[in-house]
Design a protein around this motif. Structure first.
Motif, PDB file in Angstrom:
ATOM      1  N   ARG A   9       0.839  -1.195   0.000  1.00  0.00           N
ATOM      2  CA  ARG A   9       0.000   0.000   0.000  1.00  0.00           C
ATOM      3  C   ARG A   9       0.874   1.244   0.000  1.00  0.00           C
ATOM      4  O   ARG A   9       1.889   1.289   0.696  1.00  0.00           O
ATOM      5  CB  ARG A   9      -0.903   0.020   1.230  1.00  0.00           C
ATOM      6  CG  ARG A   9      -1.846  -1.152   1.301  1.00  0.00           C
ATOM      7  CD  ARG A   9      -2.686  -1.203   2.568  1.00  0.00           C
ATOM      8  NE  ARG A   9      -2.078  -0.507   3.696  1.00  0.00           N
ATOM      9  CZ  ARG A   9      -2.773   0.186   4.603  1.00  0.00           C
ATOM     10  NH1 ARG A   9      -4.074   0.281   4.521  1.00  0.00           N
ATOM     11  NH2 ARG A   9      -2.158   0.769   5.605  1.00  0.00           N
ATOM     12  N   GLU A  11       0.246   3.935   1.393  1.00  0.00           N
ATOM     13  CA  GLU A  11       0.230   4.502   2.731  1.00  0.00           C
ATOM     14  C   GLU A  11       1.428   4.021   3.554  1.00  0.00           C
ATOM     15  O   GLU A  11       1.889   4.709   4.454  1.00  0.00           O
ATOM     16  CB  GLU A  11      -1.064   4.144   3.469  1.00  0.00           C
ATOM     17  CG  GLU A  11      -2.306   4.722   2.845  1.00  0.00           C
ATOM     18  CD  GLU A  11      -2.973   3.792   1.822  1.00  0.00           C
ATOM     19  OE1 GLU A  11      -2.261   3.144   1.016  1.00  0.00           O
ATOM     20  OE2 GLU A  11      -4.203   3.733   1.822  1.00  0.00           O
ATOM     21  N   GLN A  35      -5.274   3.517  -7.759  1.00  0.00           N
ATOM     22  CA  GLN A  35      -5.765   4.520  -6.827  1.00  0.00           C
ATOM     23  C   GLN A  35      -7.230   4.747  -7.128  1.00  0.00           C
ATOM     24  O   GLN A  35      -7.642   4.679  -8.299  1.00  0.00           O
ATOM     25  CB  GLN A  35      -4.969   5.825  -6.970  1.00  0.00           C
ATOM     26  CG  GLN A  35      -5.288   6.823  -5.891  1.00  0.00           C
ATOM     27  CD  GLN A  35      -5.131   8.255  -6.357  1.00  0.00           C
ATOM     28  OE1 GLN A  35      -5.452   8.571  -7.484  1.00  0.00           O
ATOM     29  NE2 GLN A  35      -4.671   9.100  -5.473  1.00  0.00           N
ATOM     30  N   THR A  71      -1.031   9.439  -2.265  1.00  0.00           N
ATOM     31  CA  THR A  71      -0.682   8.993  -0.915  1.00  0.00           C
ATOM     32  C   THR A  71      -1.489   7.771  -0.491  1.00  0.00           C
ATOM     33  O   THR A  71      -1.194   7.171   0.536  1.00  0.00           O
ATOM     34  CB  THR A  71      -0.899  10.117   0.112  1.00  0.00           C
ATOM     35  OG1 THR A  71      -2.257  10.566   0.030  1.00  0.00           O
ATOM     36  CG2 THR A  71       0.050  11.280  -0.153  1.00  0.00           C
ATOM     37  N   HIS A  72      -2.497   7.417  -1.287  1.00  0.00           N
ATOM     38  CA  HIS A  72      -3.322   6.244  -1.017  1.00  0.00           C
ATOM     39  C   HIS A  72      -3.393   5.404  -2.285  1.00  0.00           C
ATOM     40  O   HIS A  72      -3.364   5.936  -3.388  1.00  0.00           O
ATOM     41  CB  HIS A  72      -4.731   6.661  -0.595  1.00  0.00           C
ATOM     42  CG  HIS A  72      -4.761   7.358   0.714  1.00  0.00           C
ATOM     43  ND1 HIS A  72      -4.355   8.665   0.875  1.00  0.00           N
ATOM     44  CD2 HIS A  72      -5.136   6.936   1.943  1.00  0.00           C
ATOM     45  CE1 HIS A  72      -4.481   9.019   2.136  1.00  0.00           C
ATOM     46  NE2 HIS A  72      -4.955   7.986   2.802  1.00  0.00           N
TER      47      HIS A  72
END
Length: 108
Positions: A9, A11, A35, A71-72
């Motif tokens: 991930r 994250e 994403q 970012t995700h």
């Protein structure tokens, strides 16, 4: 022969860390990214050097900067010889990462 993908991930392991890890290991690999807001992205490395980036709307450096802002999401790294790619990036990994960080910091 390609190996099984390594996945994770964003994250937990961001784009800058992925670029630096593949560069230091001088890996030939592709990173497929997903994403929510975007259909996906692709980064391709030869001998550790980023040579291609793509999203559905962008290719080259601008695609890398778009992907670098994520970012995700998730990624899957597939390593191996013979990974095909157009060469849409000529700049060094160092330049790309520094420019990405400058853009993320709000520089123009």
């Amino acid at each position: 022969m390609a190996n099984a993908p390594v996945s994770g991930r964003l994250e937990d392991f961001g784009i800058v860390e992925l670029v630096q890890t593949l560069y230091l290991g001088q890996k030939t690999a592709r990173i497929d990214l997903a994403q929510e807001a975007v259909s996906g992205g692709l980064l391709v490395f030869f001998g550790g050097r980023l040579v291609h980036a793509a999203t559905p709307a962008l290719v080259g450096e601008e695609a890398f900067f778009e992907i670098g802002s994520w970012t995700h999401g998730t990624f899957a790294i597939t390593s191996g010889d013979g990974i095909p790619a157009d060469r849409t990036i000529a700049k060094s990994n160092d330049w790309l990462v520094l420019e990405l960080l400058r853009r993320l910091d709000g520089g123009s």
